[in-house]
Design a protein around this motif. Sequence first.
Motif, PDB file in Angstrom:
ATOM      1  N   LYS A   5      47.678  -6.349  97.274  1.00 51.09           N
ATOM      2  CA  LYS A   5      47.921  -5.341  98.313  1.00 51.09           C
ATOM      3  C   LYS A   5      47.589  -3.958  97.758  1.00 51.09           C
ATOM      4  O   LYS A   5      48.025  -3.598  96.655  1.00 51.09           O
ATOM      5  N   GLY A 197      55.824   2.001 105.367  1.00 53.60           N
ATOM      6  CA  GLY A 197      55.720   1.359 104.046  1.00 53.60           C
ATOM      7  C   GLY A 197      55.622  -0.160 104.137  1.00 53.60           C
ATOM      8  O   GLY A 197      55.683  -0.868 103.132  1.00 53.60           O
ATOM      9  N   ASP A 200      53.738  -3.507 102.017  1.00 51.74           N
ATOM     10  CA  ASP A 200      54.306  -4.284 100.899  1.00 51.74           C
ATOM     11  C   ASP A 200      54.976  -5.542 101.451  1.00 51.74           C
ATOM     12  O   ASP A 200      54.866  -6.630 100.880  1.00 51.74           O
ATOM     13  N   LYS A 255      60.681   4.303  96.558  1.00 55.18           N
ATOM     14  CA  LYS A 255      59.653   4.256  97.607  1.00 55.18           C
ATOM     15  C   LYS A 255      58.484   3.332  97.269  1.00 55.18           C
ATOM     16  O   LYS A 255      57.743   2.901  98.163  1.00 55.18           O
TER      17      LYS A 255
HETATM   18 MG    MG Z   1      54.119   2.194 100.205  1.00 52.92          MG
END
Ligand code: MG
Length: 440
Positions: A5, A197, A200, A255
């Motif tokens: 990723k 986000g 992930d 994060k």
């Molecule tokens: Mg991220």
Amino acid sequence: MKIMKFGGTSVGKPERMHQVKDLITRDSQKKIVVLSALSGTTNALVGIGDALAEANKELAKERIDALHKHYLTFYKELLKTDGARTKAEKIIKEHFEFLNIILKISFNEAINRDILAQGELLSTKLFYTLLQELDVPAVFLPALDFMSIDENNEPELHKISEKIKVILSNYPDDRIFITQGYICKNHRNEVDNLKRGGSDYSASLIGAAISAEVVEIWTDIDGMHNNDPRVVDKTRPIAQLSFDEAAELAYFGAKILHPASIWPAQQYNIPVKLLNTMEPDAAGTTITAKEQGAGVKALAAKDGITAIKIKSSRMLLAYGFLRKVFEVFEKYKTSIDMITTSEVAVSLTIDDLSHIKEIVKELEVYGTVEVDNNQTIISIVGNMIAESKGSVAQIMNCLQDYPLRMVSYGGSRHNVSLLLDAKYKNDALRSLNNGLFEWN
Ligand code: MG
Ligand code: ADP
Ligand code: ASP
């Protein structure tokens, strides 16, 4: 098979996309490559949605045009041949025409999610065009064909697994598959996403869905650091973490990982590696089931926390009181992060304020309710902290100058959590960094 990723900064510049191409062709292992949107794009799309939500079409148009301009420069630097450039022009035209059409129709939440999906659609299509230009054989796998969430916004891992396996069986000889992170379909079959986000999370879900050998999260830093590098000057990467430790850090604000991204890998015991696209040979962080070392390994902080105190001398000792309190939160699908109790009061924290008014109203039936906003949870994570002599004393020593609103200790062996006013966060993180880790 493995999952690779790449986050926003890893695909955010034409030269970085070329680097990603080098990284995915370094070995001949079969892989699914999951891409985020180019850095800045999702924020820009959020801005377009916000302008439309306020019915400010002029501002939305301005923002669409600025983003469009960025892509028109990007593809010319990315691609060299006329054939590939023509393809990229078509892709960009299609997606920006879509955004411009949205300006003309009435806005709603489903359309907003369609807007947010454009970033990953664009990045993967442009990257795939680059691979075609460079004659790298690859298959394009649209995530919307297999990624789905249910009515509670939870990923449907079994369905995802079934679907992706059928799709992959059509390509037994191919080695590189490209797909989008973040985006999915919801139970109404609309385009949706796994929250900010979320690429992930996509990577980890896909890893679990195909029982991958490893999930590699390539980003702009050499692994999970012991403290937030955006706040603290001196931080260092951690070579090894257990799934539980990584999950706590991700959930409590590191994060580098989406808060939910560890459980799918943990459930199927798939190692997760955090690696740096800009420094591909750095060791990074390896996350496995193995619990190693003792003592504090890292800190993370989660902002935007609200503490709620319910005080009731009459009710608290009565059995069933906590159940009644929890039921209120359950009713409003609001999860609780921290909890502490005393004889006369219970304090707990939430980060989702969507139903705060209703929650407070219902809690007032049981006692007086106080609400404190702008709190931060600092989570101190490591192995066997609870069993290590003196570690809590050491933590408290670093925090002498800051009033602590709540302390949670003993809930797990991996974690001590503290709640304090957000204004103390940065100083507290720095003080803990100096006091808990050795620096030479
Ligand atoms: Mg991220
Ligand atoms: P990507 O776009 O690749 O998903 P993110 O910006 O989401 O990257 O995550 C990487 C960033 O996370 C780093 O640049 C760093 O500033 C931030 N970060 C916060 N806490 C940590 C931590 N404990 N360790 C490493 N990075 C962290
Ligand atoms: N592009 C999405 C975001 O910025 C998802 C991701 O990058 O993981 O939140």
